[in-house]
Structures are given as structure tokens and as C-alpha cells.
Design an enzyme around this catalytic site. Structure first.
Site, short mmCIF file in Angstrom:
data_model
loop_
_atom_site.label_atom_id
_atom_site.label_comp_id
_atom_site.label_asym_id
_atom_site.label_seq_id
_atom_site.Cartn_x
_atom_site.Cartn_y
_atom_site.Cartn_z
N ILE A 1 0.45 7.25 -6.31
CA ILE A 1 -0.67 8.20 -6.43
C ILE A 1 -0.18 9.63 -6.26
O ILE A 1 -0.57 10.52 -7.01
CB ILE A 1 -1.76 7.89 -5.39
CG1 ILE A 1 -2.41 6.55 -5.69
CG2 ILE A 1 -2.81 8.98 -5.38
CD1 ILE A 1 -3.28 6.01 -4.58
N ASP B 1 3.67 1.69 -1.48
CA ASP B 1 4.08 1.97 -2.86
C ASP B 1 2.95 2.62 -3.65
O ASP B 1 3.16 3.54 -4.43
CB ASP B 1 4.50 0.66 -3.55
CG ASP B 1 5.85 0.18 -3.04
OD1 ASP B 1 6.57 0.99 -2.41
OD2 ASP B 1 6.19 -1.00 -3.27
N LYS B 2 1.76 2.10 -3.42
CA LYS B 2 0.62 2.68 -4.13
C LYS B 2 0.42 4.14 -3.75
O LYS B 2 0.14 4.99 -4.58
CB LYS B 2 -0.64 1.87 -3.84
CG LYS B 2 -0.68 0.52 -4.53
CD LYS B 2 -2.02 -0.15 -4.32
CE LYS B 2 -2.13 -1.44 -5.12
NZ LYS B 2 -1.15 -2.46 -4.68
N ILE B 3 0.57 4.42 -2.47
CA ILE B 3 0.41 5.79 -2.02
C ILE B 3 1.41 6.70 -2.70
O ILE B 3 1.09 7.79 -3.16
CB ILE B 3 0.57 5.86 -0.48
CG1 ILE B 3 -0.64 5.19 0.19
CG2 ILE B 3 0.71 7.30 -0.02
CD1 ILE B 3 -0.49 4.99 1.68
N LEU C 1 0.83 -1.21 0.00
CA LEU C 1 0.00 0.00 0.00
C LEU C 1 0.86 1.25 0.00
O LEU C 1 0.51 2.26 -0.61
CB LEU C 1 -0.94 0.00 1.21
CG LEU C 1 -2.29 -0.66 0.95
CD1 LEU C 1 -3.05 -0.89 2.23
CD2 LEU C 1 -3.10 0.21 0.00
#
Length: 580
Positions: A320, A315-317, A313
Site C-alpha cells: 500500500i 507485506d500488504k502494508i 499484513l
DNA sequence: GGGCGGTACTG
DNA sequence: CAGTAC
DNA sequence: GCCC
């Protein structure tokens, strides 16, 4: 953006991000437009039609290179690569069938508007951004976020772990002088996050619930990390009220991490629709954490420090924050799928698997379902009375149903005790279904099942009981069915009748009173205290974790009050057990 | 690598 | 057994 | 998905 849906969440999120990079998103198509961002589903001709332009009108502009028709993934790709990606089949949308292109149309070096943007603090600004529309007033240069970035660690974002670890003794102390509801409320907050039904609440409502819990109580049993806030949440709840009053707005919280939260919510939405229970849970927790941050969480390194956010998560943040987009999202979006699945799952006997299967087979409406030949009896019946079952039952009408059952069972055995459970016992003004517990002192299970069988004979005879979804087998301890009462317009209502041995009635009352979130909290609390709680009783947790019985000796089952007491929390009247 | 609740019923 | 409901 |  084509199609242009300014009301959609994604549209708002993206425009905001593009805006940060100096572009301006417009909903009108005029000379000021430099790039048209096109949905992956759309081709060139559909786009032209949508824009109400005939090819000739615009051809010159394209050839001159002042208007570009590109995939809407192009901006994030550019941001990611820190450069303007030249036209390529990957991103350029062909408007005319045979591409007559004078080959490589290099990105015009019109590069005006050099907005300074810092992607990673270590490196000097590299990406030069030019705005996507040619309008001139977009020179707003977002301040480099470097300072903020370094500051964040000092600011010690809420619940960042590192800092406060050794709190065990503090927690112990609190537990001792622990006044009243502390423990239960702290686990309630935890359990809320897991509650599936919570998806029916707006994010803001969930957040509000969490805030009030946290403001009032400390949390001696939650992990140390979680205890230090206080300053964090505050004031947001005014905006919550506003948001709620508003009409068609999907909660669009402002805050330092709104963008990330919004996009992760879309992912959550997706996994929820897919029925991925555990990912859903993880996303819920992560989003809850992000909402409590008072400063932006920008990098993966910062994010992993927060509870409920792991490397994936994190990395996703970061992605984004950098691109304003999430690649993964493209593969997970299905327009309106979520709503259809919700519709289908309201049919008894249709869960995630079936709903998704049907969806993949093209089912979109109840009428589609009605044409299927493979419905089970329960599904068929539930479908036939879909509207009735979907309707809430006014409290007074629940009373009618309940009294009919109570009276009938007392004809058979006056010593049976009948109680209406669920939302009725929680004193709600209306209920989703009717839950009734039958119990009797000194009655064996068999006695009870015999009585139930007789009862149902009578109720069906009366025409009050309408259908059995399950449980009438030989000596089942419950009946799941449908009833209809003339004083309730003869509408079909879901009714459950539960048989409960006298010794288990305390635990059963807790369980069947709910609500679900409250129950999760109680179970969680029991676990933390070395017990196990289910609808049969409060047990000592077994020492060897995974033994067959899975539970130790019974501690208490027949007294609701005593179970609360044993768990060290004050009994709450049913209407105070409404969480979330 | 398992737990995230545990159990009963249907097909 | 998988899927579903409680 | 995360946490232990």
C-alpha cells in the site's frame, strides 16, 4: 477518474497517493488531462458517454498521444514496476471498436516533471515520475522518505516489541498494588477489538474508547508489549468529535498511516461481509495498532514488529505504501454488497452464509426476499414484521411488556422472581429487545419449565405473546419469541424469557446484562486468572486443556457480587457495563 | 496446527 | 450435520 | 488474519 466519485473513500485515498507522486487528480475533463483512469467494469463507449464526448472530438488528441485512456490499475502498476508501463492491452482501454491503432504507441518521451521518489532506501531513486495531468504546478517533490525511514526504528514506534520485553515482574507488581478496575479495563480494551457489533461504531469511536481506557489505567495483564504508551494517544479525540459532528463523512482520520488504515479498513469491511470471523478479528487488531502509531509505518520489516501484524499484513502494508493500492482489493470489492448483507442479516434465521448465498443469487432488497419460496417459518415471520423488529423499543414500553409477563407469572407462582435484563437493566433509554429472567429459590429445572409452559399458555391466550422463534420444546429453559402490547402500539417486539436455576442466577445475571463486549472482557479476565466464566457460573479452568467437561469445579454461580470479587474487580452497576 | 466463548435450537 | 442465535 |  471514471467514474468520478470524489466522495468515495477509495477516490480520496487514491488521489492522495497519486498526488504524492506528483500527479493531480481532477474532476473536470479538459485539455489539462493527460490520463483518464477507467474503472475495470467500464468499457470505452460507456466512458465516452460518461464524458459527454463524441469520438471525433477527441480522436486527434489520442492519436497525438496527449490523452491516454487507461485502466485505473495502471498507476499502481507503474509505481510497482518503477517505470511507466507503455500502452498495452493490459492497461489501455480501447475507445473504438476495431482498434485501428498505429501499433505500439510508445510512451511519449515528454517526460517532464521528474519527481524524485524513493521506493526503497537502499537503491538510488530510479523511478522517474511524471504527472498524470499535464498541469504545470505539480512539481512538488515529496521529500525523500529515507531519513524518516531510518528514524522510525530509533523513534521506537509505539508497541514495537523488541525494546521492552521483560516486564513480567513489573506487571506483577502492578497487579498487586492494583487499584480497582485496572485488570478489567485492560481486558475490556482487548475484547472490544473482537466485538462484532463494533462495526456499527465508526473507527474513531472505537479508537476513542481505547484511548480513554488506556489513559486511565495501566494494563497489568496485557502482554508486556502493550504497556508502554502514554505519549501516543492524545489530542486525537478532538478531531474525533469534529469528525462525528460532520455529516456524511466516512471517518477519514488523518495521521501518519491514514492511507494504510483506510485501505485495510476496506479489506476488513470485505471480510466482515463474507463472514470471515477470524480474519476480521485480525484486521481489527492490526488497524487498531496502526492507529496508535505516531510515525509512518512504511516497510514490512517495520510493520511485523508491531503487535497484531504478521508477515502477511506487513507485506500488504508495504504494498500500500509503495503503490497506494492493494491488488487484493480489486477482487474483493463489491459495490454496496456490505449494506445488502446487513439488511438481510436482520432477518431472524439469516446469518452470513444465507445472506451471502442469497446475494449471489441476486437478492438485493427485502422485496426480493419476499418472493422466495424457501423461507423458513422463522424467516417468514421475521420478514413479515421486519419494520417492527428493526425499531428500538422505548424504555417505558419495555416496562409495559415486562410487567405483563411478571404479573402473569405471579398469577401462576408468586415466588418466581422476574427481572428484566439486557439493555433495560443497563438503564438504557431504549432497547433492541426484551430479555426477562425467571428464577426461584429451591425450584428444580423441571419446576421452572412447567411454569414457563403455563405462562406461555396464558400469554398466548391474552394475545400478548405472538410467535415462538424457538425454545418452547418440551423442557426448554428459554423461550425466544415475539410479543405485542397495546400500550406499545401493538408493535411486535422480540422477547426472550430465560429460566435460570437459583444457583446460577449470579452468573446468568452477568451474562444477560452484558453488554457483549463487557462479557467478553469478563471471560477473558477469568481465563487470565485461571477460571472459566459462562452463564452458568465461574469455574476453575481444567488442568488438562481439552477434556470433555471443559470446565473444572464450580467456584461460584449464584452471587453476581461474589463473582466480581473472586475475579478481583469491583462490582460495576449495570449501567457502567456499557463498553464501546 | 489449534485457539480466537460456549451452548442450545432449527431444518 | 451446518447454520444461527443467545 | 495473528499469536502461542
Amino acid at each position: 477518474m471514471v467514474p468520478s466519485r470524489p466522495s468515495s473513500k477509495l477516490y480520496q485515498i487514491k488521489s492522495k497517493k497519486y498526488d504524492e507522486y506528483g500527479a493531480r487528480v481532477t474532476s473536470s475533463f479538459d485539455k489539462s488531462v493527460s490520463h483518464v483512469l477507467i474503472d475495470p467494469e467500464w468499457d470505452g463507449s460507456r466512458t465516452l458517454k460518461y464524458l459527454h464526448i463524441s469520438a471525433g472530438d477527441i480522436r486527434p488528441e489520442i492519436d497525438k498521444g496527449t490523452i491516454h485512456f487507461v485502466r485505473d490499475s495502471w498507476p499502481s502498476a507503474c509505481i510497482e514496476n518503477k517505470q511507466l508501463i507503455p500502452e498495452s492491452p493490459d492497461y489501455t482501454v480501447q475507445l473504438y471498436s476495431p482498434a485501428p491503432s498505429p501499433e505500439t504507441t510508445p510512451e511519449p518521451e515528454v517526460s517532464q516533471k521528474l519527481v524524485q521518489t524513493v521506493i526503497s532506501p537502499e537503491k538510488p531513486p530510479k523511478l522517474k515520475k511524471r504527472d498524470i495531468s499535464t498541469s504545470s504546478n505539480t512539481s512538488l517533490s515529496p521529500e525523500p522518505d529515507t531519513p524518516k525511514q531510518t528514524a522510525i526504528d530509533d523513534l521506537n514506534p509505539v508497541e514495537a516489541s523488541g525494546a521492552n520485553t521483560s516486564i513480567e515482574n513489573k506487571a506483577e507488581k502492578k497487579a498487586q498494588d492494583g487499584s480497582g478496575n485496572d485488570e478489567l479495563d485492560s481486558v475490556i480494551q482487548e475484547a472490544e477489538l473482537q466485538e462484532h457489533a463494533a462495526r456499527f461504531l465508526s473507527d474513531d469511536e472505537i479508537e476513542h474508547a481505547l484511548q480513554t481506557q488506556r489513559k486511565k489505567y495501566s494494563a497489568p495483564y496485557s502482554r508486556p508489549k502493550r504497556t508502554s504508551d502514554g505519549r501516543v494517544l492524545k489530542g486525537n479525540w478532538d478531531t474525533f468529535l469534529c469528525m462525528k459532528a460532520g455529516e456524511d463523512n466516512i471517518a477519514k482520520p488523518d495521521g501518519p498511516n491514514a492511507l494504510v488504515i483506510n485501505i485495510l479498513s476496506l479489506m476488513l469491511h470485505h471480510y466482515e461481509a463474507e463472514g470471515d470471523q477470524w480474519r476480521t478479528l485480525a484486521y481489527r487488531k492490526a488497524i487498531a495498532t496502526l492507529k496508535k502509531q505516531t510515525v509512518p509505518v512504511r516497510t514490512a520489516a517495520q510493520a511485523v514488529k508491531l503487535p497484531g501484524i504478521g508477515s502477511r499484513l506487513a507485506d500488504k502494508i508495504e504494498e500500500i505504501n509503495k503503490t497506494g493500492d492493494l491488488k487484493r482489493l480489486k477482487y474483493t470489492q463489491g459495490e454496496g454488497k456490505f449494506e445488502v448483507l446487513e439488511l438481510l442479516k436482520r432477518i431472524y434465521g439469516v446469518g452470513n452464509k444465507t445472506a451471502n448465498k442469497w446475494y449471489s443469487e441476486g437478492i438485493r432488497t427485502l422485496d426480493d426476499v419476499r418472493e422466495r419460496k424457501d423461507l423458513t417459518a422463522n424467516q417468514q415471520t421475521s420478514l413479515d414484521h421486519y419494520e417492527d423488529f428493526a425499531e428500538r423499543i422505548p424504555r417505558d414500553n419495555v416496562t409495559k411488556h415486562f410487567e405483563r409477563v411478571r404479573d402473569a407469572v405471579h398469577e401462576i407462582d408468586p415466588e418466581i422472581e422476574a427481572t428484566a435484563m439486557g439493555s433495560y437493566r443497563r438503564l438504557q433509554p431504549d432497547c433492541g429487545d426484551i430479555d426477562i429472567i425467571l428464577t426461584k429459590r429451591n425450584a428444580s429445572r423441571h419446576d421452572l419449565t412447567v411454569t414457563l409452559a403455563k405462562l406461555l399458555d396464558v400469554l398466548f391466550e391474552q394475545g400478548f405473546a405472538k410467535y415462538t422463534f424457538g425454545g418452547i420444546e418440551a423442557n426448554s429453559m428459554r423461550w425466544l419469541g415475539a410479543s405485542a402490547h397495546p400500550d406499545d402500539g401493538n408493535k411486535w417486539r422480540r422477547m426472550d424469557i430465560l429460566l435460570v436455576p437459583w444457583e446460577e442466577r449470579g452468573a446468568a445475571f452477568i451474562y444477560y446484562t452484558g453488554n457483549d463486549i463487557f462479557n467478553r472482557s469478563m471471560r477473558l479476565l477469568a481465563q487470565k486468572k485461571g477460571y472459566r466464566l459462562n452463564e452458568k457460573g465461574l469455574f476453575l479452568a481444567p488442568h488438562d486443556r481439552k477434556s470433555a467437561g471443559a470446565v473444572g469445579p464450580l467456584v461460584c454461580g449464584e452471587d453476581e457480587e461474589k463473582i466480581f470479587e473472586t475475579l478481583g474487580v469491583p462490582n460495576r452497576p449495570p449501567h457502567k457495563r456499557i463498553i464501546g
